[in-house]
Every structure is written in structure tokens, then in C-alpha cells.
Design an enzyme around this catalytic site. Structure first.
Site, PDB file in Angstrom:
ATOM      1  N   LYS A  23     -12.123   7.970   1.359  1.00 54.81           N
ATOM      2  CA  LYS A  23     -11.840   6.619   1.860  1.00 54.81           C
ATOM      3  C   LYS A  23     -10.945   6.677   3.099  1.00 54.81           C
ATOM      4  O   LYS A  23     -11.231   6.058   4.116  1.00 54.81           O
ATOM      5  CB  LYS A  23     -11.147   5.808   0.762  1.00 54.81           C
ATOM      6  CG  LYS A  23     -10.497   4.530   1.255  1.00 54.81           C
ATOM      7  CD  LYS A  23      -9.889   3.726   0.133  1.00 54.81           C
ATOM      8  CE  LYS A  23      -8.421   3.988  -0.113  1.00 54.81           C
ATOM      9  NZ  LYS A  23      -7.512   3.451   0.915  1.00 54.81           N
ATOM     10  N   ASN A  24      -9.846   7.432   2.984  1.00 55.35           N
ATOM     11  CA  ASN A  24      -8.845   7.404   4.046  1.00 55.35           C
ATOM     12  C   ASN A  24      -9.284   8.129   5.312  1.00 55.35           C
ATOM     13  O   ASN A  24      -8.607   8.069   6.322  1.00 55.35           O
ATOM     14  CB  ASN A  24      -7.511   7.974   3.540  1.00 55.35           C
ATOM     15  CG  ASN A  24      -6.867   7.025   2.547  1.00 55.35           C
ATOM     16  OD1 ASN A  24      -7.306   5.887   2.400  1.00 55.35           O
ATOM     17  ND2 ASN A  24      -5.842   7.497   1.861  1.00 55.35           N
ATOM     18  N   ARG A  93      -4.957  -3.419   4.683  1.00 56.43           N
ATOM     19  CA  ARG A  93      -3.960  -3.149   5.706  1.00 56.43           C
ATOM     20  C   ARG A  93      -4.460  -2.162   6.772  1.00 56.43           C
ATOM     21  O   ARG A  93      -4.061  -2.218   7.929  1.00 56.43           O
ATOM     22  CB  ARG A  93      -2.749  -2.585   4.972  1.00 56.43           C
ATOM     23  CG  ARG A  93      -1.508  -2.639   5.716  1.00 56.43           C
ATOM     24  CD  ARG A  93      -0.397  -2.124   4.847  1.00 56.43           C
ATOM     25  NE  ARG A  93       0.776  -1.977   5.668  1.00 56.43           N
ATOM     26  CZ  ARG A  93       0.964  -0.964   6.474  1.00 56.43           C
ATOM     27  NH1 ARG A  93       0.090  -0.002   6.531  1.00 56.43           N
ATOM     28  NH2 ARG A  93       2.043  -0.908   7.212  1.00 56.43           N
ATOM     29  N   CYS A 117       3.321  -5.888   0.817  1.00 59.03           N
ATOM     30  CA  CYS A 117       2.349  -5.112   0.059  1.00 59.03           C
ATOM     31  C   CYS A 117       3.039  -4.695  -1.221  1.00 59.03           C
ATOM     32  O   CYS A 117       4.250  -4.488  -1.218  1.00 59.03           O
ATOM     33  CB  CYS A 117       1.940  -3.902   0.889  1.00 59.03           C
ATOM     34  SG  CYS A 117       0.994  -2.732  -0.044  1.00 59.03           S
ATOM     35  N   ARG A 122       5.964  -1.274   3.846  1.00 60.74           N
ATOM     36  CA  ARG A 122       4.927  -0.685   4.701  1.00 60.74           C
ATOM     37  C   ARG A 122       4.956  -1.241   6.117  1.00 60.74           C
ATOM     38  O   ARG A 122       4.051  -1.958   6.546  1.00 60.74           O
ATOM     39  CB  ARG A 122       3.542  -0.856   4.077  1.00 60.74           C
ATOM     40  CG  ARG A 122       3.435  -0.179   2.746  1.00 60.74           C
ATOM     41  CD  ARG A 122       2.038  -0.151   2.221  1.00 60.74           C
ATOM     42  NE  ARG A 122       1.241   0.927   2.764  1.00 60.74           N
ATOM     43  CZ  ARG A 122       0.066   1.283   2.287  1.00 60.74           C
ATOM     44  NH1 ARG A 122      -0.445   0.650   1.263  1.00 60.74           N
ATOM     45  NH2 ARG A 122      -0.620   2.268   2.816  1.00 60.74           N
ATOM     46  N   ILE A 124       5.068  -1.319  10.348  1.00 58.03           N
ATOM     47  CA  ILE A 124       4.207  -0.689  11.360  1.00 58.03           C
ATOM     48  C   ILE A 124       4.993  -0.410  12.642  1.00 58.03           C
ATOM     49  O   ILE A 124       4.431  -0.260  13.715  1.00 58.03           O
ATOM     50  CB  ILE A 124       2.925  -1.520  11.666  1.00 58.03           C
ATOM     51  CG1 ILE A 124       3.277  -2.939  12.067  1.00 58.03           C
ATOM     52  CG2 ILE A 124       1.965  -1.494  10.517  1.00 58.03           C
ATOM     53  CD1 ILE A 124       2.086  -3.672  12.668  1.00 58.03           C
ATOM     54  N   ASP A 125       6.336  -0.327  12.490  1.00 58.25           N
ATOM     55  CA  ASP A 125       7.176  -0.108  13.671  1.00 58.25           C
ATOM     56  C   ASP A 125       6.841   1.204  14.390  1.00 58.25           C
ATOM     57  O   ASP A 125       6.892   1.275  15.618  1.00 58.25           O
ATOM     58  CB  ASP A 125       8.662  -0.141  13.282  1.00 58.25           C
ATOM     59  CG  ASP A 125       8.991   0.835  12.163  1.00 58.25           C
ATOM     60  OD1 ASP A 125       8.161   0.989  11.236  1.00 58.25           O
ATOM     61  OD2 ASP A 125      10.064   1.460  12.208  1.00 58.25           O
ATOM     62  N   ASP A 306      -0.482   9.115  -3.569  1.00 54.91           N
ATOM     63  CA  ASP A 306      -1.591   8.377  -4.180  1.00 54.91           C
ATOM     64  C   ASP A 306      -1.957   8.923  -5.561  1.00 54.91           C
ATOM     65  O   ASP A 306      -2.667   8.258  -6.319  1.00 54.91           O
ATOM     66  CB  ASP A 306      -2.828   8.417  -3.271  1.00 54.91           C
ATOM     67  CG  ASP A 306      -2.658   7.509  -2.058  1.00 54.91           C
ATOM     68  OD1 ASP A 306      -1.710   6.705  -2.044  1.00 54.91           O
ATOM     69  OD2 ASP A 306      -3.478   7.614  -1.122  1.00 54.91           O
ATOM     70  N   VAL A 328       7.636   8.644  -0.692  1.00 53.93           N
ATOM     71  CA  VAL A 328       6.844   8.113   0.420  1.00 53.93           C
ATOM     72  C   VAL A 328       6.887   6.583   0.468  1.00 53.93           C
ATOM     73  O   VAL A 328       7.109   5.991   1.519  1.00 53.93           O
ATOM     74  CB  VAL A 328       5.393   8.636   0.363  1.00 53.93           C
ATOM     75  CG1 VAL A 328       4.562   8.077   1.515  1.00 53.93           C
ATOM     76  CG2 VAL A 328       5.381  10.167   0.413  1.00 53.93           C
ATOM     77  N   ARG A 398     -11.549  -1.127  -4.542  1.00 59.58           N
ATOM     78  CA  ARG A 398     -11.260  -0.911  -3.119  1.00 59.58           C
ATOM     79  C   ARG A 398     -11.405   0.565  -2.757  1.00 59.58           C
ATOM     80  O   ARG A 398     -11.668   0.899  -1.605  1.00 59.58           O
ATOM     81  CB  ARG A 398      -9.821  -1.330  -2.805  1.00 59.58           C
ATOM     82  CG  ARG A 398      -9.611  -2.822  -2.733  1.00 59.58           C
ATOM     83  CD  ARG A 398      -8.231  -3.120  -2.196  1.00 59.58           C
ATOM     84  NE  ARG A 398      -7.922  -2.157  -1.138  1.00 59.58           N
ATOM     85  CZ  ARG A 398      -6.705  -1.681  -0.872  1.00 59.58           C
ATOM     86  NH1 ARG A 398      -5.673  -2.087  -1.557  1.00 59.58           N
ATOM     87  NH2 ARG A 398      -6.534  -0.813   0.104  1.00 59.58           N
TER      88      ARG A 398
END
Ligand code: UD1
Length: 426
Positions: A23-24, A93, A117, A122, A124-125, A306, A328, A398
Site C-alpha cells: 500500500k505505502n 492523509r 488523526c 501527524r 506536515i511541517d 505499523d 514514531v 483501507r
């Protein structure tokens, strides 16, 4: 309508499954295909809600997307649009990964800001700071992040505070067409990032150092569409390996890459599993109660965050006490309450969890709070007494293709029910 899964625990899983495409990796390769004016082919794309959402994102941006079996054809030859709407970013996301390729190709992008989330803030900086260093300018407009580059992006040295997977990918996808050289320091090293880089290089990009903390990218002027097979999903493989262990089973994971699962397989061995790496994949068997194991999640090659919820489901019934540290994501223990409702004895303190193994879990109605938390509950249910009902299973859809049929094929007793059934049928 959100389905629920009913799982009758206690069935031993045995046999083999084919591990699907990652998926990723697929999501990023799909986003990166926007760079090439022409038709890109992507093979081994899992048919899951997230790849369907990414297909919608690309469609909204003006690309044509066609799926045939496990392959996608993406046609990004026409002019591209601008906006990725909130309705899609909220669903997934990873939609923000079009930022880099859109900036590279059109010099602008308008992407809805991802909201909160349930596994942490999470931010996004790091994505934004990196792209800013390359000359992009960002502003905020009614919940949208607006990115613009007055001229072509410029190569820059970008040093990440944390080896964020998404930030490394967004910056890499922008840098491939920037003027000059970009160096990403403290870059992520996940196998999916390597896969994305392989795809970009096949299209004509010049990238070196992927798999090390320093990636060097020399911008090029154009890209040629290519055909790319996505690597196998190490998280899906790891989840089924854990399912084998939970049920004292014996499962062959066809296509699984042992070299992407080093630490996971080492931890399973430490817990008492026997692992054989075969030509066709990896075979995982377990014939006794697991031993307690301590582990710490870290960016690759550390233990993957994960698989932290899924392995906790296994260790919940281990002999002894395991200490799990999550480094993480800041709030990735929320599913622990659900496991405790099934009789687990887990206490969390900040980013540490103390898992005291109990003999057996017992079935209870539970809810999947997110994708991997849902996977953890499925594993817990496979080993529990009685029938467990897991609500909100849409989260699991998902990221796992056909999880019910794959489990059933291995001998699990699984059925799916729509959540809102009419009280009676006329
Ligand atoms: C990706 C994976 C996800 C996996 C994660 C870590 C996809 C679609 N998702 O997510 O399955 O769990 O890698 O392996 O590939 N952070 C910041 N600022 C940023 C970016 C990240 O503070 O700009 C923080 C995050 O809040 C998080 C940590 O860094 O605490 C890791 O995030 P990151 O590596 O970026 O994960 P994703 O790319 O979102």
C-alpha cells in the site's frame, strides 16, 4: 455503510497466501506518475480503499486512471488541475503526497489540510519546510494549503528533524525536476521509499543514496513514462505471520521479502516461532504459547510502528511481561482499551506499554479505531474464546485487500455483516 467482522476464535491457520503489493509504495508511485506526460503502468497495486482514493485524487487533478486486475494505467498527458479537496484528504492523509509532484510539474498545488488523526497529530511541517527551501511558497486559504513556485524549484540541502517517510518522499518527488542538486539529510530509509526511487529512476530521474540517511538528487528536465511493479507489502506479510503465531498455525507467505522483515522475523523467533526463508517467500509456524518479548518501534530498519498494534495482540497472551515502546507516533496505544475489553492486561504510561501475558483472550464486541488497530483486533479475535464482533472494519479495508477471504482460505472462521441491518425483512 460500515461493515463489521465476526470472527470465531480458536481455529488454527495453515496453508499459504499471496502477499499483495505494498500500500505505502503503490500510493506514492501513483502520485509520482503525475510527473510523466504520458501513460504509466503500475503492476501489483492492491485493490484497497486507499488506492481507490488515490485514484480519485489523480482523477480530480485531471489524470485518467484505469484499473485492470492488479494493474493501473495512469494517463497524465493532459493539462493538470490544481485542487485536492478535503473530502479526499480527510479519507486518506497520504493524498498530500501529490504536493511534491504537482509543484514539480505545474509549479502550484492546492491541497486541503489534513485534519487530526487518531494515531497522533501527524504534522506536515517537515514537508512544507523542505519544499520551501527549494523555493516553494506556502499560504493557507480556508482550510487549504496553497503552494506556489514562481519559477522552477531549485535544488537545496534539506535536513530533516526526523526521518519522516512522507516528507522524504514529497521532497524527493519535487527535487527530481528541480534545477541543480538536492541533498536530503536524515532521510527515511523505508523499502517503500526505495521502490518509489526505483520508479522515478526508471522514468529518468537521477537519485543516489536511497537506503542511507543521505539522498542526493540531481534535477532533470523531463520524464518518460514507464511500467513499474510494486514491491510486496511487508506490513500485510507481518500481519499474517502474526496471525499464524496467534493461532499456533503454520502459514507460508508467498512473495514476502524476508530482507524487508528482518527485525520482525527476529522478534517472532524470540517469541518462539520457527521461521524459514524459502525461495517463494517466508514460512512462519508456532506450536506453543509465545514468550514475552520487548520491542521499540523506530524508523526503518527499526521495528515498524505499523506492526506494533498487531504484535501487541500476540504478546497479550505471552508467557511473561513484554515492554513495548512506541517512538514514531505519539498516540498509538488507543486500541489498548479494546484489547483490555477482551481480557488483556496491558497498561500504558506515555509511550510505553506493559503487556502482562494472560492465558487466553475472550471475545467481546470491539471497534477498529484505525487501520492497524483493526488488524490487532482481528488477531486478538483469532486467538480468543468465542465469537468476537469487530465494528468499523472499514478502517481495515483501507489497507488489507480481501482480508476475510485470505483468512478464510487459511482456515479461519470469519464472516462480514453490514452494520445497519433492517430489523426484519418483509
Ligand atoms: C508513513 C506510512 C505509515 C507509517 C509511517 C511510519 C504511508 C502512506 N504511511 O506515514 O503507514 O506508519 O510512515 O513508518 O506511507 N512528522 C512530523 N512532521 C512532518 C511529518 C511527520 O512531525 O512533517 C512526524 C509524525 O507526526 C509522526 C512521525 O513524524 O509522529 C512519522 O511520520 P512519517 O514518517 O511522516 O509517517 P507518514 O509518512 O505519515
Amino acid at each position: 455503510m460500515v461493515d463489521r467482522l465476526l470472527i470465531t476464535g480458536g481455529r488454527r491457520l495453515a496453508g499459504q497466501i499471496a502477499v499483495g503489493g505494498a500500500k505505502n509504495s503503490a500510493l506514492k508511485v501513483m502520485a509520482a506518475s503525475l510527473l510523466a506526460e504520458g501513460q504509466t503502468g503500475i503492476r501489483n497495486v492492491p485493490n484497497i480503499a486507499d488506492t481507490r482514493t488515490m485514484a480519485e485524487v489523480l482523477g480530480r487533478l485531471g489524470a485518467g486512471v484505469e484499473r485492470r486486475d492488479g494493474s493501473l494505467t495512469i494517463d497524465a498527458s493532459g493539462p493538470l488541475g490544481l485542487e485536492t479537496p478535503y473530502e479526499l484528504v480527510r479519507r486518506m492523509r497520504a493524498s498530500i503526497l501529490v504536493l511534491g509532484p504537482m509543484l514539480a510539474r505545474t509549479g502550484r498545488a492546492r491541497v486541503a489540510m489534513p485534519g487530526g488523526c487518531n494515531i497522533g497529530r501527524r504534522k506536515i511541517d517537515l514537508h512544507i519546510r523542505g519544499l520551501e527551501r527549494m523555493g516553494a511558497q506556502f499560504s493557507y486559504d480556508h482550510g487549504y494549503l496553497v503552494a506556489e513556485a514562481a519559477s522552477r524549484l531549485q535544488g537545496a540541502v534539506v535536513s530533516l528533524d526526523f526521518p519522516s517517510v512522507g516528507a522524504t518522499e514529497n521532497i524527493m518527488m519535487a527535487a527530481v525536476s528541480a534545477v541543480g542538486t538536492t541533498v536530503i539529510e536524515n532521510a527515511a530509509r523505508e523499502p517503500e521509499l526505495q521502490d518509489l526511487a526505483d520508479f522515478l529512476v526508471a522514468m529518468g530521474a537521477r537519485i543516489e543514496g536511497v537506503g542511507t540517511p543521505t539522498i542526493e538528487i540531481v534535477g532533470v528536465d523531463s520524464f518518460t513514462p514507464t511500467v513499474h511493479p510494486v514491491i510486496p507489502d511487508r506490513i500485510e506479510a507481518g500481519t499474517f505471520a502474526l496471525a499464524a503465531c496467534v493461532t499456533r498455525g503454520d502459514v507460508s507467505l508467498r512473495g514476502a521479502r524476508a530482507d524487508h522483515l528482518d527485525l520482525v522475523l527476529a522478534k517472532l523467533e524470540e517469541a518462539g516461532a520457527s521461521i524459514s526463508v524459502e525461495e517463494a517467500g517466508v514460512r512462519v509456524a508456532m506450536d506453543r504459547r509465545p514468550s514475552a518479548v520487548d520491542l521499540v518501534t523506530l524508523p526503518y530498519p527499526g521495528f515498524p510502528t505499523d506492526l506494533q498494534p498487531p504484535i501487541m495482540a500476540l504478546l497479550a497472551t505471552a508467557e511473561g511481561t513484554s515492554i513495548i515502546t512506541e517512538n514514531v507516533f505519539e498516540s498509538r496505544f488507543m486500541f489498548v482499551d479494546e484489547l483490555n475489553r477482551m481480557g488483556a492486561d496491558i497498561r500504558t504510561e506515555g509511550h510505553h506499554a506493559v503487556v502482562r501475558g494472560v492465558d487466553r483472550l475472550s471475545s467481546a464486541p470491539v471497534r477498529a479505531l484505525d487501520l492497524r488497530a483493526g488488524a490487532a483486533l482481528i488477531l486478538a479475535a483469532l486467538g480468543a474464546d468465542g465469537v468476537t464482533e469487530i465494528a468499523d472494519i472499514g478502517h481495515v479495508d483501507r489497507g488489507y485487500e480481501d482480508i476475510d477471504s485470505k483468512l478464510s482460505a487459511l482456515g479461519a472462521e470469519v464472516s462480514r455483516q453490514p452494520s445497519f441491518q433492517p430489523a426484519f425483512s418483509p
